[in-house]
Design a protein around this motif. Structure first.
Motif: not given
Length: 331
Positions: A152-180
Motif C-alpha cells: 500500500m505505501t509504495m503503491a500510493t506514494n510511488q507507483y500510482g504517481p509513476f503511472l499517472l505521470t506516464h498517462l498525462l505526459i503527452d498533455l504536458m508536452k503539448q502544454s510546455a513549458p510545464s512542470r512536474i
C-alpha cells in the motif's frame, strides 16, 4: 525543620531554573525554525494555467491548493475523499473568488483509479501546466496490500504517481513549458532501494515510507533526464517536518511523546507548503530540472541516490509493476 525548608526552597529554585531554561530553549528553537524556513516570494499569477494537485484535503496539500487557487489557476483537486474535497472547494471559491476549481476522484493506490482519472483529464482538459504529486500515506505497523497486489505505501506514494505521470505526459508536452513537482522527504536518507524486491509486502510500512521517499527522488531524477528537451521539467523537494494529519497513523503510546515534538518543533502546513509552491510558480525555476529543494533553495543529495544505472533499472522494473501497456504514452 529549618533544614527541610532550606532543601525545599533549593529544590523549588532548581525546578524553576530548569523550567526557565527549557522554555527559553523551546522559544529560541521556534525562532530559529521561523528564521530558517523558506518562503515563496513569487507574486506570479496563474490565470490561464491548469494545475493538478493530488492529496489536497489537508496538510501541505491543502495550503498549496489554496495558494494556487488564490493565484487564479484552474485547479484540479485529485483526491480519494471526494466529499471532503468538495467541501474544501466551496471554501476555496468563497475565500479566493476563483470559480475555476474542480474535484476529481483519484485513489493512487489503485491502478484502475489512476487510469480512469487520467482518461478523464485527457478527454476533458486541453492543457496541463503543473502536476504536483503531493499525496502520500504512512502507516507504522499495519501491513496492507492493494487490489493490484502491491504494498500500500509504495503503491500510493510511488507507483500510482509513476503511472499517472506516464498517462498525462503527452498533455504536458503539448502544454510546455510545464512542470512536474514531487513532494519527497529528507527521510530518504534512512532508507535504500532494493531493486530485487520492489513490492515489499512483508516489510514494516513505517520503514517503507522512507523507501517510498527514496523512490520519489530516484524517479524524479530519471524523469528529468528522460524529459530533457521536451519543455517539461521535473523537480522534487523536502517540505520539512510538518504538523499534519500523517502523524495520526502513529499508534499509542508512541504517539503521546511524538505529539509534543510535533506541536512544539515541526513546521505548520502553510510553512511546509512554501517549497512546493516555489517549484510550481516561480519564474526562476524556468528550465530548471532534475533538482532537489529544501526551504525554497536547491539542496544536495546523497551520492548513492544519484546512481544513473540503478535509476534506469528501477524505472524499467516500475513499468512492469504498474502494468504499463504498449499503447500507453512512453517517457
Amino acid at each position: 525543620m529549618m533544614m527541610l525548608l532550606g532543601i525545599t526552597s533549593i529544590c523549588c529554585i532548581a525546578i524553576a531554573v530548569v523550567a526557565f531554561l527549557a522554555i527559553s530553549f523551546i522559544l529560541l528553537l521556534q525562532i530559529f525554525i521561523y528564521m530558517t524556513t523558506g518562503v515563496c516570494k513569487s507574486q506570479k499569477k496563474m490565470n490561464g494555467k491548469t494545475v493538478i494537485i493530488t492529496g489536497c484535503t489537508s496538510g501541505i496539500g491543502k495550503e498549496t491548493a489554496f495558494d494556487l487557487a488564490n493565484r487564479g489557476a484552474r485547479l484540479i483537486m485529485a483526491c480519494r475523499n471526494v466529499a471532503a474535497a468538495k467541501n474544501l472547494k466551496d471554501q476555496f471559491v468563497k475565500e479566493t473568488g476563483n470559480n475555476n476549481i474542480i474535484v476529481k476522484k483519484l485513489d493512487l493506490s489503485s491502478l484502475k483509479s489512476v487510469r480512469e482519472f487520467a482518461e478523464q483529464i485527457n478527454r476533458e482538459e486541453n492543457r496541463l501546466d503543473v502536476l504536483i504529486h503531493n499525496a502520500g500515506t504512512a502507516e507504522t505497523f499495519k501491513k496492507k496490500t492493494t487490489d493490484d497486489g502491491l504494498e500500500m505505501t509504495m503503491a500510493t506514494n510511488q507507483y500510482g504517481p509513476f503511472l499517472l505521470t506516464h498517462l498525462l505526459i503527452d498533455l504536458m508536452k503539448q502544454s510546455a513549458p510545464s512542470r512536474i513537482v514531487v513532494v519527497a522527504s529528507e527521510l530518504y536518507r534512512l532508507a535504500s532501494l532494493n531493486l530485487d524486491n520492489l513490492n515489499p509486502t512483508t516489510t514494516l510500512p513505517a520503514y517503507l515510507y522512507y523507501v517510498s521517499k527514496y523512490a520519489n527522488i530516484v524517479f524524479t531524477m530519471e524523469l528529468a533526464r528522460r524529459l530533457k528537451g521536451t519543455g517539461v521539467t521535473a523537480n522534487c523537494l523536502h517540505p520539512g517536518l510538518i504538523d499534519s494529519g500523517i502523524w495520526r497513523n502513529v499508534p499509542a503510546p508512541l504517539s503521546w511523546g511524538l505529539q509534543i515534538i510535533v506541536k512544539g518543533f515541526f513546521k505548520t502546513p502553510k510553512q511546509g507548503a512554501q517549497t512546493t509552491i516555489h517549484l510550481a510558480v516561480s519564474d526562476e525555476l524556468d528550465n530548471v530540472t532534475g533538482k532537489y529543494y529544501l526551504d525554497c533553495r536547491e539542496y544536495g543529495l546523497s551520492q548513492s541516490i544519484k546512481n544513473h544505472t540503478n535509476a534506469k533499472k528501477f524505472w524499467e522494473l516500475s513499468e512492469n509493476i504498474v502494468q504499463l501497456k504498449s499503447t500507453d504514452p512512453k517517457i
